[in-house]
Scaffold this motif. Structure first.
Motif, PDB file in Angstrom:
ATOM      1  N   THR A   1       0.826  -1.208   0.000  1.00 37.98           N
ATOM      2  CA  THR A   1       0.000   0.000   0.000  1.00 37.98           C
ATOM      3  C   THR A   1       0.861   1.260   0.000  1.00 37.98           C
ATOM      4  O   THR A   1       0.638   2.173  -0.805  1.00 37.98           O
ATOM      5  N   LEU A   2       1.848   1.303   0.888  1.00 37.67           N
ATOM      6  CA  LEU A   2       2.709   2.486   0.943  1.00 37.67           C
ATOM      7  C   LEU A   2       3.674   2.549  -0.242  1.00 37.67           C
ATOM      8  O   LEU A   2       3.992   3.638  -0.719  1.00 37.67           O
ATOM      9  N   GLN A   3       4.113   1.391  -0.736  1.00 34.27           N
ATOM     10  CA  GLN A   3       4.961   1.376  -1.936  1.00 34.27           C
ATOM     11  C   GLN A   3       4.204   2.002  -3.107  1.00 34.27           C
ATOM     12  O   GLN A   3       4.734   2.856  -3.818  1.00 34.27           O
ATOM     13  N   ASP A   4       2.957   1.563  -3.296  1.00 32.10           N
ATOM     14  CA  ASP A   4       2.152   2.085  -4.403  1.00 32.10           C
ATOM     15  C   ASP A   4       1.934   3.594  -4.277  1.00 32.10           C
ATOM     16  O   ASP A   4       2.025   4.325  -5.262  1.00 32.10           O
ATOM     17  N   ALA A   5       1.665   4.042  -3.065  1.00 31.57           N
ATOM     18  CA  ALA A   5       1.463   5.473  -2.845  1.00 31.57           C
ATOM     19  C   ALA A   5       2.742   6.245  -3.162  1.00 31.57           C
ATOM     20  O   ALA A   5       2.691   7.324  -3.771  1.00 31.57           O
ATOM     21  N   LEU A   6       3.894   5.714  -2.766  1.00 32.84           N
ATOM     22  CA  LEU A   6       5.168   6.383  -3.044  1.00 32.84           C
ATOM     23  C   LEU A   6       5.455   6.404  -4.543  1.00 32.84           C
ATOM     24  O   LEU A   6       5.930   7.416  -5.076  1.00 32.84           O
ATOM     25  N   ILE A   7       5.141   5.329  -5.235  1.00 26.28           N
ATOM     26  CA  ILE A   7       5.321   5.285  -6.690  1.00 26.28           C
ATOM     27  C   ILE A   7       4.534   6.405  -7.364  1.00 26.28           C
ATOM     28  O   ILE A   7       5.008   7.038  -8.311  1.00 26.28           O
ATOM     29  N   LEU A   8       3.332   6.666  -6.863  1.00 25.75           N
ATOM     30  CA  LEU A   8       2.481   7.697  -7.457  1.00 25.75           C
ATOM     31  C   LEU A   8       3.058   9.107  -7.299  1.00 25.75           C
ATOM     32  O   LEU A   8       2.603  10.034  -7.960  1.00 25.75           O
ATOM     33  N   THR A   9       4.068   9.257  -6.447  1.00 22.97           N
ATOM     34  CA  THR A   9       4.729  10.564  -6.306  1.00 22.97           C
ATOM     35  C   THR A   9       5.896  10.718  -7.285  1.00 22.97           C
ATOM     36  O   THR A   9       6.560  11.762  -7.277  1.00 22.97           O
ATOM     37  N   THR A  10       6.153   9.706  -8.115  1.00 27.30           N
ATOM     38  CA  THR A  10       7.266   9.770  -9.065  1.00 27.30           C
ATOM     39  C   THR A  10       7.168  11.053  -9.890  1.00 27.30           C
ATOM     40  O   THR A  10       6.101  11.418 -10.365  1.00 27.30           O
ATOM     41  N   GLY A  11       8.290  11.724 -10.008  1.00 29.98           N
ATOM     42  CA  GLY A  11       8.343  12.980 -10.746  1.00 29.98           C
ATOM     43  C   GLY A  11       8.131  14.198  -9.855  1.00 29.98           C
ATOM     44  O   GLY A  11       8.318  15.325 -10.295  1.00 29.98           O
ATOM     45  N   GLN A  12       7.748  13.954  -8.605  1.00 29.71           N
ATOM     46  CA  GLN A  12       7.550  15.062  -7.670  1.00 29.71           C
ATOM     47  C   GLN A  12       8.718  15.129  -6.685  1.00 29.71           C
ATOM     48  O   GLN A  12       9.183  14.101  -6.203  1.00 29.71           O
TER      49      GLN A  12
ATOM     50  N   LEU B   1      13.296   9.472   0.974  1.00 29.16           N
ATOM     51  CA  LEU B   1      12.142   8.894   0.282  1.00 29.16           C
ATOM     52  C   LEU B   1      12.332   8.930  -1.227  1.00 29.16           C
ATOM     53  O   LEU B   1      12.018   7.955  -1.920  1.00 29.16           O
ATOM     54  N   MET B   2      12.867  10.016  -1.750  1.00 28.85           N
ATOM     55  CA  MET B   2      13.140  10.082  -3.193  1.00 28.85           C
ATOM     56  C   MET B   2      14.217   9.072  -3.587  1.00 28.85           C
ATOM     57  O   MET B   2      14.133   8.448  -4.648  1.00 28.85           O
ATOM     58  N   GLU B   3      15.205   8.904  -2.738  1.00 29.78           N
ATOM     59  CA  GLU B   3      16.278   7.935  -2.987  1.00 29.78           C
ATOM     60  C   GLU B   3      15.710   6.513  -3.013  1.00 29.78           C
ATOM     61  O   GLU B   3      16.019   5.726  -3.912  1.00 29.78           O
ATOM     62  N   ILE B   4      14.890   6.183  -2.028  1.00 33.52           N
ATOM     63  CA  ILE B   4      14.273   4.850  -1.959  1.00 33.52           C
ATOM     64  C   ILE B   4      13.380   4.626  -3.168  1.00 33.52           C
ATOM     65  O   ILE B   4      13.418   3.574  -3.797  1.00 33.52           O
ATOM     66  N   ARG B   5      12.590   5.623  -3.514  1.00 32.23           N
ATOM     67  CA  ARG B   5      11.681   5.538  -4.670  1.00 32.23           C
ATOM     68  C   ARG B   5      12.467   5.240  -5.941  1.00 32.23           C
ATOM     69  O   ARG B   5      12.067   4.400  -6.745  1.00 32.23           O
ATOM     70  N   GLN B   6      13.608   5.887  -6.108  1.00 31.99           N
ATOM     71  CA  GLN B   6      14.430   5.685  -7.300  1.00 31.99           C
ATOM     72  C   GLN B   6      15.119   4.324  -7.290  1.00 31.99           C
ATOM     73  O   GLN B   6      15.207   3.658  -8.323  1.00 31.99           O
ATOM     74  N   GLU B   7      15.612   3.890  -6.141  1.00 32.22           N
ATOM     75  CA  GLU B   7      16.364   2.636  -6.047  1.00 32.22           C
ATOM     76  C   GLU B   7      15.500   1.393  -6.217  1.00 32.22           C
ATOM     77  O   GLU B   7      15.965   0.382  -6.744  1.00 32.22           O
ATOM     78  N   ARG B   8      14.293   1.449  -5.745  1.00 27.82           N
ATOM     79  CA  ARG B   8      13.463   0.234  -5.652  1.00 27.82           C
ATOM     80  C   ARG B   8      12.841  -0.214  -6.964  1.00 27.82           C
ATOM     81  O   ARG B   8      12.565  -1.387  -7.130  1.00 27.82           O
ATOM     82  N   HIS B   9      12.541   0.682  -7.855  1.00 27.03           N
ATOM     83  CA  HIS B   9      11.930   0.315  -9.142  1.00 27.03           C
ATOM     84  C   HIS B   9      10.671  -0.530  -8.949  1.00 27.03           C
ATOM     85  O   HIS B   9      10.470  -1.522  -9.633  1.00 27.03           O
ATOM     86  N   TRP B  10       9.833  -0.126  -8.004  1.00 25.12           N
ATOM     87  CA  TRP B  10       8.578  -0.836  -7.775  1.00 25.12           C
ATOM     88  C   TRP B  10       7.639  -0.632  -8.954  1.00 25.12           C
ATOM     89  O   TRP B  10       7.704   0.369  -9.646  1.00 25.12           O
ATOM     90  N   VAL B  11       6.754  -1.568  -9.145  1.00 27.39           N
ATOM     91  CA  VAL B  11       5.765  -1.490 -10.217  1.00 27.39           C
ATOM     92  C   VAL B  11       4.389  -1.562  -9.590  1.00 27.39           C
ATOM     93  O   VAL B  11       4.155  -2.387  -8.701  1.00 27.39           O
ATOM     94  N   LEU B  12       3.492  -0.696 -10.043  1.00 29.67           N
ATOM     95  CA  LEU B  12       2.112  -0.726  -9.536  1.00 29.67           C
ATOM     96  C   LEU B  12       1.402  -2.005  -9.944  1.00 29.67           C
ATOM     97  O   LEU B  12       1.661  -2.588 -10.943  1.00 29.67           O
TER      98      LEU B  12
END
Length: 128
Positions: free
Chosen positions: A92-103, A117-128
């Motif tokens: 749930t939180l991974q998906d929410a963080l993915i939705l902030t991509t570009g912000q 948080l931006m570093e984690i978002r970039q490193e993880r490459h999660w997929v919705l």
């Protein structure tokens, strides 16, 4: 740009309720655990309950009035990143963080929180 981790963006805050662990002890938020991690295990019990604001004040009280030293070698960046990785291990939180991509994420109360948080978002490459 998200500049305040309150209201609809509260889930980004280190005060947001979640289960995270330091040395096998469960804490109620990243803030609870971050503050507790500064001290030897014997001084951590008071950080396992109450609000995140209370945990921050307790930390200030211990280092100020009681002059309890912060653990030698304590690294805020390293500890905070580990705690945020734990928090964002849920889908749930991974998906929410993915939705902030570009912000750009900038927490006015804890600049390092947004950076990590931006570093984690970039490193993880999660997929919705």
């Amino acid at each position: 740009m998200i500049t305040k981790f309150i209201g609809p963006n509260h889930w980004l805050s280190d005060y947001y309720p979640c289960s995270v662990y330091v040395d096998g002890t469960e804490f109620k938020s990243v803030r609870h655990a971050l503050e507790a991690s500064k001290f030897p295990v014997v001084n951590r019990h008071g950080f396992t309950y109450g609000s995140a604001t209370r945990a921050r004040r307790l930390s200030q009280h211990l280092t100020g009035v009681h002059q309890v030293p912060i653990l030698s070698g304590w690294d805020e960046r390293k500890v905070l990143k580990n705690l945020l990785e734990q928090k964002f291990s849920t889908k749930t939180l991974q998906d929410a963080l993915i939705l902030t991509t570009g912000q750009h994420l900038h927490d006015a109360n804890c600049h390092l929180n947004g950076v990590l948080l931006m570093e984690i978002r970039q490193e993880r490459h999660w997929v919705l």
